[in-house]
Each structure stands twice: as C-alpha cells, then as structure tokens.
Design an enzyme around this catalytic site. Structure first.
Site, PDB file in Angstrom:
ATOM      1  N   HIS A  86       4.733   0.065  -0.199  1.00  0.00           N
ATOM      2  CA  HIS A  86       5.534  -0.619   0.816  1.00  0.00           C
ATOM      3  C   HIS A  86       4.680  -1.652   1.543  1.00  0.00           C
ATOM      4  O   HIS A  86       3.455  -1.652   1.427  1.00  0.00           O
ATOM      5  CB  HIS A  86       6.176   0.377   1.803  1.00  0.00           C
ATOM      6  CG  HIS A  86       5.225   1.310   2.463  1.00  0.00           C
ATOM      7  ND1 HIS A  86       4.656   2.405   1.826  1.00  0.00           N
ATOM      8  CD2 HIS A  86       4.731   1.358   3.731  1.00  0.00           C
ATOM      9  CE1 HIS A  86       3.873   3.070   2.652  1.00  0.00           C
ATOM     10  NE2 HIS A  86       3.895   2.440   3.824  1.00  0.00           N
TER      11      HIS A  86
ATOM     12  N   ASP B  26       0.717   5.227   1.792  1.00  0.00           N
ATOM     13  CA  ASP B  26       0.006   5.909   2.876  1.00  0.00           C
ATOM     14  C   ASP B  26      -0.808   7.071   2.306  1.00  0.00           C
ATOM     15  O   ASP B  26      -0.253   7.925   1.619  1.00  0.00           O
ATOM     16  CB  ASP B  26       0.991   6.439   3.915  1.00  0.00           C
ATOM     17  CG  ASP B  26       1.749   5.319   4.607  1.00  0.00           C
ATOM     18  OD1 ASP B  26       1.240   4.184   4.639  1.00  0.00           O
ATOM     19  OD2 ASP B  26       2.855   5.586   5.120  1.00  0.00           O
TER      20      ASP B  26
ATOM     21  N   HIS C 158       0.850  -1.189   0.000  1.00  0.00           N
ATOM     22  CA  HIS C 158       0.000   0.000   0.000  1.00  0.00           C
ATOM     23  C   HIS C 158       0.889   1.243   0.000  1.00  0.00           C
ATOM     24  O   HIS C 158       2.086   1.170   0.275  1.00  0.00           O
ATOM     25  CB  HIS C 158      -0.893   0.035   1.244  1.00  0.00           C
ATOM     26  CG  HIS C 158      -0.132   0.305   2.499  1.00  0.00           C
ATOM     27  ND1 HIS C 158       0.719  -0.624   3.076  1.00  0.00           N
ATOM     28  CD2 HIS C 158      -0.027   1.418   3.287  1.00  0.00           C
ATOM     29  CE1 HIS C 158       1.287  -0.105   4.143  1.00  0.00           C
ATOM     30  NE2 HIS C 158       0.854   1.133   4.303  1.00  0.00           N
TER      31      HIS C 158
ATOM     32  N   ARG D  45       7.233  -8.492  16.236  1.00  0.00           N
ATOM     33  CA  ARG D  45       7.813  -7.223  15.799  1.00  0.00           C
ATOM     34  C   ARG D  45       6.905  -6.103  16.272  1.00  0.00           C
ATOM     35  O   ARG D  45       5.671  -6.235  16.250  1.00  0.00           O
ATOM     36  CB  ARG D  45       7.930  -7.183  14.265  1.00  0.00           C
ATOM     37  CG  ARG D  45       8.387  -5.841  13.697  1.00  0.00           C
ATOM     38  CD  ARG D  45       8.530  -5.902  12.175  1.00  0.00           C
ATOM     39  NE  ARG D  45       8.977  -4.630  11.631  1.00  0.00           N
ATOM     40  CZ  ARG D  45       8.182  -3.737  11.033  1.00  0.00           C
ATOM     41  NH1 ARG D  45       6.886  -3.981  10.893  1.00  0.00           N
ATOM     42  NH2 ARG D  45       8.666  -2.600  10.564  1.00  0.00           N
TER      43      ARG D  45
END
Length: 373
Positions: free
Chosen positions: A293, A239, A237, A303
């Site tokens: 990204h 942002d 996607h 994470r």
C-alpha cells in the site's frame, strides 16, 4: 528570524522538513522524487473492502459474528484490508487526537528537531524519514511513540513521553494520546478476536498472544505539494508489524495494490481501516496477506492520519498454531522473534513488499540456530 534559520537548516540538515520553505521551491527536490514505477496512476476503481460491524462481538449475535468472520476471512486471504464501524471509540477522542496532530507539527522547527528519532528507534519526530534515507523521501512529517501493554496501572506512558521529549507544555497532548492508545489497544484485541474466529481458532487465541505486546502510535501530516505527481506521502510498502489500525481524515490518499492495480481506500469518518502486517501474515502461515500500500499527496490541502501499529512482545516467538500447518499448508516461514524483524527493518532494510523474503535469509545467516524450516 526563524524563517531564515529554517531555510539554513533545510539546506544543510537533512533531518528537517520545512513545508513552508519546500513549497516555495520551483521544483520538487530530487530527493523527494519517486521512480515512475512507484507513481503509477490510481485505478478508477475503489478497493471495495468489507465494512465490518465489530460491535456484533459485544452483542453476542453468533450468526452476525459468523458472517463478519467470513467477510474478514475473504478480505484477508485476498489483500488483508477491511474497515470496522461501531468500534466504540468516542468521536470526540478521535477529534481531539487530530487536534493534537496540529499541536505537534505546529511547534517551532528547532523544537521538533530536538525530538528527532534516534538511530534504531521508532520514537520521536521525523521529517521525511531523512534521518534514515537519502532518496525517495516521503512528503510527510511523523511523530511516533511506543505504548507498552505491560505497565503499572498508575503510569501514564504518553504523558511521561511528551513531557520528557517536548516539555510539560505538551502535557495535555500526552493525556489525549494516553486515552487514544488505550482505546486502540482495546479495539485491537476485539479485532484479534474476530480474526481468530475467522481462522477457526479459539476466539481468545490472539488476545492471549498479544496481551503483553506493544503498540506504536504514529501521527502523520502530509502537507500539500505543488509537484504531487512526482512524489508520495508514503511509498509502496507492507507493514512489518502485526496489525494496523488507521483513522484517516476526509482528504483521502491511501491506496492498496491488488490485481496489479492501485485501488483507493475511501475515507469514512465513522470507521477505522484495518490491515494485516507481515508479522501477522507469518502467524497465519501466509494464509492472510500483508498487502502493498501507499499514500498519495494532495496538491492543495494537507492530509492527516492517526496510525496505531500492534506487535507482540519483543521476545515473543512468532509461530503459527498447529491447526494452520499441514500437508496442504507446509511452513512458509521459520520461527522468529518480533525483536529480530524490528531490528532488520530499522537497521538493515527499508520495508517494501518483499520484507519477509529479505528477512528470512538475513535471520538464518545472523542466527545460525534458525532452521531452514
């Protein structure tokens, strides 16, 4: 007793993301599986994004500032990603913010679900974004809230939000994120100054534009997944917001799609990853890129990341300065308001690499006064 209740909730309620239950399943549930086109393996190369000493702006070293601006310009023209060091954000504050990520996501399941995101909003808890989507679900939990720049100085927005949504036991969590959001606001305005210089604008141009804007603070937790090759922590996607300030832990997983390859952004504990969003791309008339990204999931360890999204005030018109428009650079996007793009991505469209391309015809059909520019 809670374990059995959690199992029932996961089976019957799509909003709940119970990592303990999911990890015991023999296979990754189909809703979490992504198509092979999105799961292309990472290149052996890293992104090689520039590392910018943002502290040079405070020192007033004009030669160093010019060099930093040139590095940022080249990166933003190509893919929109760079990292900043000497940012002035206290490491103890960053560590405290990570500790509170654990505080939030270690809450009982029913407590987290009670704070779930409501339709059309970005604030609250989300388990795999299942409140909005039913397929290609990301393997993560998020908790988000807004941070408005126009506010009463005595008002503690984050404290008030956490107390209201999760209870006064989370008062300390709110205090930590209040300080963190203020630090992100200050850092974002410093980065905006460098971005303005890199575009040949008055260095305070974007600072003035965003001074009454807003931030969205998001805590991400990506649990380990036995079937990590089948799912993603965050799908491909761009942002929709203006600027993203990310601090990622040392596990790694952020990747950017450049030159038809997925390139890893290696974690640095002393740096923030900065990337251009769709709204800022429109503000620069497409000169700076909002790049595709994604985030991978680790098979063995969890994470965590801290994300701060910057946007203009909702009713602010998104239009590029005249100096970025000309015969060689005609208008690429019509004027629009951030509120309209926000509505589009929350109610009508799942952000991907073509968000702006999908947004423009929707905007022109829903608001006939918008010209074809």
């Amino acid at each position: 007793m809670e374990s059995n209740a959690a199992t029932t909730l996961v089976q019957n309620n799509p909003i709940v993301f119970d990592e303990n239950f999911l990890q015991k399943l023999p296979h990754v549930p189909e809703k979490f599986q992504w198509p092979s086109s999105d799961l292309v393996e990472t290149s052996q190369e890293d992104l090689n994004e520039p590392l910018i000493d943002i502290g040079v702006l405070l020192k007033g070293d004009e030669a160093a500032i010019a060099n930093a601006a040139e590095l940022v310009r080249n990166a933003c023209i190509k893919h929109g990603f760079f990292q900043v060091t000497n940012h002035g954000v206290d490491q103890d504050l960053i560590n405290a913010a990570y500790e509170q990520v654990d505080t939030i996501f270690n809450l009982p399941l029913n407590k987290k679900v009670s704070a779930k995101i409501k339709p059309g909003s970005v604030e609250g808890y989300s388990g795999a974004h299942a409140e909005r989507f039913s397929s290609k679900l990301p393997w993560k939990e998020t908790f988000s809230f807004k941070y408005f720049y126009e506010r009463n100085e005595s008002e503690s927005q984050a404290v008030e939000y956490f107390n209201r949504v999760l209870g006064e036991d989370l008062n300390h969590t709110g205090l930590v994120y209040e300080k963190y959001c203020e630090a992100m606001k200050e850092l974002s305005l410093l980065i905006m100054e460098l971005l303005a210089i890199s575009l040949g604008l008055d260095r305070l141009y974007f600072g003035e534009y965003f001074k009454n804007g807003e931030g969205i603070m998001r805590c991400n937790l990506y649990p380990p997944c036995n079937g990590s090759k089948l799912t993603l922590g965050t799908g491909p996607h761009s942002d929709p917001t203006s600027l993203t300030l990310l601090h990622q832990d040392q596990v790694g997983g952020l990747e950017v799609y450049v030159d038809n390859k997925w390139l890893a952004v290696r974690p640095r504990s002393d740096a923030f990853v900065i990337n251009i969003g769709d709204t800022f791309m429109a503000l620069t008339n497409g000169i700076y890129k909002s790049c595709l990204h994604r985030a991978l999931v680790n098979s063995e360890v969890k994470r965590k990341s801290l994300v701060y999204f910057v946007s203009p005030k909702e009713d602010k018109t998104v239009t590029p300065p005249e100096s970025l428009i000309g015969t060689e650079e005609p208008r690429k996007y019509p004027d629009f308001k951030w509120a309209d793009l926000f509505e589009f991505t929350q109610k009508h469209y799942r952000p991907d690499v073509a968000t702006l391309q999908g947004f423009i015809p929707w905007l022109q059909s829903s608001k006939p006064s918008i010209s074809n520019f």
